[in-house]
Design a protein around this motif. Structure first.
Motif, PDB file in Angstrom:
ATOM      1  N   PRO A  25       0.817  -1.230   0.000  1.00 14.53           N
ATOM      2  CA  PRO A  25       0.000   0.000   0.000  1.00 14.53           C
ATOM      3  C   PRO A  25       0.848   1.276   0.000  1.00 14.53           C
ATOM      4  CG  PRO A  25      -0.742  -1.500   1.721  1.00 14.53           C
ATOM      5  CD  PRO A  25       0.506  -2.068   1.154  1.00 14.53           C
ATOM      6  N   ASP A  26       1.989   1.238   0.692  1.00 13.00           N
ATOM      7  CA  ASP A  26       2.854   2.415   0.719  1.00 13.00           C
ATOM      8  C   ASP A  26       3.499   2.657  -0.647  1.00 13.00           C
ATOM      9  OD1 ASP A  26       2.237   2.664   3.407  1.00 13.00           O
ATOM     10  OD2 ASP A  26       4.016   1.552   4.060  1.00 13.00           O
ATOM     11  N   ALA A  59       0.833   4.104  -2.900  1.00 10.28           N
ATOM     12  CA  ALA A  59       0.572   5.500  -2.531  1.00 10.28           C
ATOM     13  C   ALA A  59       1.664   6.428  -3.067  1.00 10.28           C
ATOM     14  CB  ALA A  59       0.464   5.625  -1.013  1.00 10.28           C
ATOM     15  N   MET A 113       1.153   6.849  -6.742  1.00  6.64           N
ATOM     16  CA  MET A 113       0.018   7.733  -7.017  1.00  6.64           C
ATOM     17  C   MET A 113       0.494   9.180  -7.104  1.00  6.64           C
ATOM     18  SD  MET A 113      -2.912   6.086  -4.520  1.00  6.64           S
ATOM     19  CE  MET A 113      -3.866   7.583  -4.506  1.00  6.64           C
ATOM     20  N   ASN A 114       1.379   9.568  -6.205  1.00  7.55           N
ATOM     21  CA  ASN A 114       1.892  10.936  -6.204  1.00  7.55           C
ATOM     22  C   ASN A 114       2.841  11.191  -7.369  1.00  7.55           C
ATOM     23  OD1 ASN A 114       0.490  11.618  -3.887  1.00  7.55           O
ATOM     24  ND2 ASN A 114       2.119  10.903  -2.550  1.00  7.55           N
ATOM     25  N   GLN A 136      -5.256   4.943  -7.374  1.00  6.37           N
ATOM     26  CA  GLN A 136      -4.804   3.673  -6.807  1.00  6.37           C
ATOM     27  C   GLN A 136      -5.293   2.508  -7.653  1.00  6.37           C
ATOM     28  OE1 GLN A 136      -6.100   3.120  -2.782  1.00  6.37           O
ATOM     29  NE2 GLN A 136      -5.202   1.098  -2.593  1.00  6.37           N
TER      30      GLN A 136
END
Length: 110
Positions: free
Chosen positions: A60-61, A64, A67-68, A74
């Motif tokens: 998940p990290d 994330a 995504m940036n 996601q």
């Protein structure tokens, strides 16, 4: 007067056919360039490998962070990763070093 109207309508029909032929010759593809999408997805996979294997982040990290970096949702990132699992496995098998990643994508901070 009627002959004039017929002449004008013939002229308009000739002009409109010419315009249609010109527009048919200039078929412009709209949307995103498929070559750029493939290049983006490949870069995304290398970044995912870097985030998850080299930096040892959790899934998940890593997503994330991507995504940036890539300005994608996601769900879209997960779809790309799932669709390109074969390519990701090749990257994993290759085990690129940070140095080779810097050479391949110098615009990223590795």
């Amino acid at each position: 007067m009627r002959t004039l109207q017929r002449g004008i309508s013939v002229l308009h029909s000739l002009l409109s056919e010419e315009e249609e032929m010109v527009s048919a010759d200039k078929v412009e593809r709209k949307g995103r360039n498929p070559k750029l999408i493939v290049a983006r997805d490949t870069c995304l996979l290398y970044r995912f490998y870097f985030k998850s294997k080299i930096e040892r982040r959790l899934y998940p990290d890593s997503v994330a962070a991507l995504m940036n970096e890539f300005h994608l949702s996601q769900v879209m990132i997960q779809k790309i990763i799932q669709a390109k699992t074969d390519e990701l496995m090749l990257i994993k098998k290759e085990q690129p070093s940070v140095k080779s990643l810097k050479e391949k994508y110098p615009h990223f901070v590795w």
